[in-house]
Motif scaffolding. Structure first.
Motif, short mmCIF file in Angstrom:
data_model
loop_
_atom_site.label_atom_id
_atom_site.label_comp_id
_atom_site.label_asym_id
_atom_site.label_seq_id
_atom_site.Cartn_x
_atom_site.Cartn_y
_atom_site.Cartn_z
N UNK A 32 23.02 24.67 -27.79
CA UNK A 32 23.33 25.96 -28.41
C UNK A 32 22.09 26.54 -29.09
N UNK A 33 21.08 25.69 -29.32
CA UNK A 33 19.83 26.18 -29.89
C UNK A 33 19.19 27.26 -29.01
N UNK A 34 19.38 27.15 -27.68
CA UNK A 34 18.87 28.17 -26.77
C UNK A 34 19.55 29.51 -27.05
N UNK A 164 20.60 32.89 -17.54
CA UNK A 164 19.24 33.28 -17.93
C UNK A 164 19.11 33.17 -19.45
N UNK A 165 18.21 32.29 -19.91
CA UNK A 165 18.11 31.97 -21.33
C UNK A 165 17.85 33.19 -22.20
N UNK A 166 17.01 34.11 -21.74
CA UNK A 166 16.63 35.26 -22.57
C UNK A 166 17.79 36.21 -22.82
N UNK A 245 11.94 23.83 -24.49
CA UNK A 245 10.64 23.85 -23.81
C UNK A 245 10.79 24.44 -22.40
N UNK A 246 11.80 23.96 -21.69
CA UNK A 246 11.99 24.40 -20.31
C UNK A 246 12.47 25.85 -20.22
N UNK A 247 13.39 26.26 -21.08
CA UNK A 247 14.04 27.56 -20.91
C UNK A 247 13.30 28.73 -21.55
N UNK A 293 18.27 43.25 -21.38
CA UNK A 293 18.93 43.45 -22.66
C UNK A 293 17.92 43.55 -23.80
N UNK A 294 18.37 44.10 -24.91
CA UNK A 294 17.50 44.18 -26.09
C UNK A 294 17.18 42.79 -26.61
N UNK A 295 18.15 41.85 -26.44
CA UNK A 295 17.92 40.47 -26.86
C UNK A 295 16.73 39.87 -26.09
N UNK A 296 16.73 40.07 -24.75
CA UNK A 296 15.64 39.54 -23.92
C UNK A 296 14.31 40.20 -24.29
#
Length: 487
Positions: A32-34, A164-166, A245-247, A293-296
Motif C-alpha cells: 500500500x506504500x505504492x 500503473x503505479x503512478x 524501487x521497482x514501481x 492523471x494529476x496524481x501521475x
C-alpha cells in the motif's frame, strides 16, 4: 470423541482463515506504500507510514493484549480481535472516499491492534481445537502454511489491482478490503455462535512486571529480543522497499509523463479525443488509459525536482509477482526448516541464513541494474492479464532469495532467546510481541535512506541487521546467566 471433533470442524476452519488474515492484512500495509506515495504525493518514508502504523500497534498492544487474554479468555479475545480488525479495515476503506492520508493511517493502526491480538490467540486455539499434542501441532502447521500462502497472494493481488503505479489510489484496492471485511464478519458470526473449548492458561503466581524484569536480567534474552525487532524489520523491509524501487518511474519515464500531461492540458481537442478513446475501451482487457492523471503528473514532478528517488519503472503487476515470489520462498524455507530442524541446531540455522542474507543483499546492491533474468510474474498487455516469465534485473532475484533466509529466523531466535528462562517464558513472549514493531520502524528508516540516498544504498541497513543476527547466532545467544533462579 468423534462427535466432539466433528463439532469443531467449522471453528477450526475459521481459525485457519484468521491465521491467513494475519498475513493478508499485515502484508497489505507494505505494498500500500505504492498507493500512498503516489496518491498523496509523498516520499518513500512517508509512503511506508501505513506499514509503521500497523506494526507500531504491536508495541502499544503487545502487553495489554496478554492482560486482556488473562481477564476474558481466548474466545472473547478472538472475538474482540476480529471486530477490531473489521473496524480497522473499514476505516481504510473509508479513507478512499475521504481521500485522507490521516484516515488511512488510523485504519492501519487499528488493524494492527487486531493482528497483535490474533497472534496471541490463534496458535493456542488451533492447538486446543485439534486435541492438543501432535494433532494440535499439525493444525498449527496447516495454519502457518496458509499464512504463507496469503503472504504470497497479497502483494501479487495488490500489484494486479494497481496496474500503473503512478495512477494508483486507494479505491484501486477496494476488492482486497471487501474480502478482508467479509472474512472478519463471517468469522465473528460463526465464532460467536459456536461453543468451543477454552485453552488452558496458567495464571502467573508472580506479578507480570516482576516476571518481565526477571526476563530482562538474561543477556541472551535481551539480545534475542533485539534480534526479533531486527528480524521483522528485515522480513518486511526487504520486499517492501524493493516494491517501491521497482514501481517508481525512471527519470525518462517521468519526463514522458510530464510532457504528455502538459500536451493534454494545453490541447483541448486532443484531450477530448483521448478521453473518448479511454471511455470506449475502459472495459477492454489490457487497455492502458491514455489520459494522464494529476496524481501521475505530481509524482513525476517529484522525481524531476529531486524530491523523490527515481526507480526502475517496472509495472506494479510484475513487481507484485516478484515480491510474492519472496513470500513463496519463505514458505519453502519454513517447510525445509521443519524437515531439518531435528538435526540442525537453531544456532547453526540462524548463523548460516544470516551470513547467506548478507551475501545476497550485497550482491543485490552491487549487481548492475542492466543485467536481466527471467522471473515469474503477472503483466498486462494488449491480450489482457497474463502470467509468465518476464525479464527483470537479476538483483531482484537475490532479494527474493532472502525469503529463504528469513523463513526460519523467528523460530530460531525465539528458541535461542528463551532457553533457560523457566518461569519467565510467558513474560518473555509478551516482550517479543512488543518488539514485532520493528517491522514498521526499520522499513520506515530504510524508506528514509532511499529518499536521502537511493534505493540500493538503503539496503545497507539490511546488511547491518543481518550482521547483528549473525553476531547473535555466534556469540550473543549463549546463556551466561545460568546462576539466576528460574523455578
Amino acid at each position: 470423541m468423534q462427535e466432539s471433533k466433528k463439532n469443531y470442524v467449522v471453528p477450526i476452519f475459521m481459525m485457519i482463515l484468521l491465521f491467513g488474515m494475519i498475513s493478508f492484512v499485515t502484508n497489505l500495509a507494505a505494498p500500500m506504500g505504492i498507493v500512498l506515495k503516489n496518491q498523496f504525493n509523498v516520499s518513500n518514508s512517508l509512503g511506508m507510514l501505513g506499514n509503521l502504523a500497523n506494526f507500531i500497534a504491536y508495541a502499544v498492544m503487545g502487553i495489554p493484549g496478554g492482560i486482556l487474554l488473562q481477564k476474558v479468555g481466548y474466545k472473547k479475545t478472538a472475538l474482540i480481535a476480529v471486530a477490531v480488525g473489521f473496524v480497522g479495515v473499514g476505516i481504510q476503506y473509508l479513507s478512499g472516499h475521504a481521500e485522507s492520508f490521516a484516515v488511512y493511517l488510523l485504519g492501519a493502526f487499528i488493524a494492527g491492534f487486531s493482528m497483535c491480538l490474533l497472534n496471541i490467540v490463534v496458535n493456542p486455539m488451533l492447538n486446543k481445537l485439534g486435541g492438543e499434542g501432535n494433532k494440535g501441532n499439525q493444525l498449527i502447521q496447516v495454519g502457518g502454511s496458509f499464512n504463507s500462502v496469503m503472504a504470497t497472494f497479497t502483494p501479487v493481488f495488490v500489484g494486479i489491482l494497481i496496474g500503473e503505479a503512478t495512477k494508483a489510489s486507494i479505491p484501486d484496492v477496494y476488492p482486497i478490503l471487501y474480502i478482508a471485511m467479509a472474512v472478519f464478519a463471517l468469522v465473528f458470526f460463526i465464532l460467536r455462535l459456536t461453543r468451543i473449548p477454552e485453552p488452558h492458561a496458567d495464571q502467573p503466581k508472580e506479578a507480570l512486571g516482576g516476571l518481565m524484569s526477571g526476563a530482562l536480567k538474561f543477556r541472551h534474552f535481551v539480545l534475542g529480543a533485539i534480534g526479533i525487532f531486527v528480524y521483522v524489520g528485515i522480513e518486511v523491509g526487504t520486499p517492501g522497499i524493493a516494491n517501491l524501487y521497482m514501481t517508481t518511474p525512471t527519470e525518462e519515464q517521468a519526463e514522458t509523463i510530464i510532457a504528455e500531461y502538459e500536451k493534454q492540458q494545453s490541447d483541448a481537442a486532443y484531450l477530448e479525443e483521448i478521453t473518448a478513446l479511454d471511455v470506449k475501451n475502459a472495459s477492454v482487457d489490457g487497455y492502458r488509459m491514455q489520459v494522464v492523471s494529476e496524481i501521475a503528473y505530481e509524482s513525476s514532478n517529484r522525481i524531476i525536482d529531486g524530491r523523490d528517488t527515481p526507480g526502475l519503472g517496472i509495472g506494479a503487476g510484475i513487481a507484485g509477482g516478484i515480491v510474492g515470489f519472496y513470500w513463496l520462498l519463505m514458505l519453502v524455507g519454513r517447510l525445509t526448516g521443519a524437515a531439518v530442524g531435528s538435526t540442525v541446531s537453531s544456532r547453526k540455522m540462524l548463523g548460516f541464513t544470516s551470513f547467506l542474507g548478507i551475501v545476497l543483499i550485497v550482491l543485490a546492491i552491487f549487481w548492475p541494474e542492466g543485467t536481466m533474468i527471467s522471473m515469474p510474474a503477472f503483466q498486462s498487455g494488449t491480450a489482457g492479464l497474463s502470467f509468465g516469465l518476464v525479464p527483470v534485473p537479476i538483483k531482484f532475484l537475490f532479494i527474493a532469495l532472502v525469503g529463504l533466509c528469513t523463513s526460519i529466523m523467528w523460530g530460531s531466535i525465539f528458541n535461542l532467546a528463551v532457553e533457560g528462562l523457566g518461569k519467565y517464558l510467558a513474560a518473555a513472549s509478551g516482550i517479543f510481541m512488543v518488539l514485532v514493531a520493528g517491522g514498521g520502524i526499520l522499513p520506515a528508516i530504510q524508506g528514509w535512506l532511499a529518499d536521502v540516498a537511493d534505493y540500493q544504498a538503503s539496503y545497507w541497513l539490511i546488511v547491518v541487521c543481518f550482521g547483528y543476527l549473525l553476531f547473535y547466532a555466534v556469540i550473543g545467544s549463549k546463556n551466561i546467566n545460568t546462576d539466576i533462579p528460574v523455578e
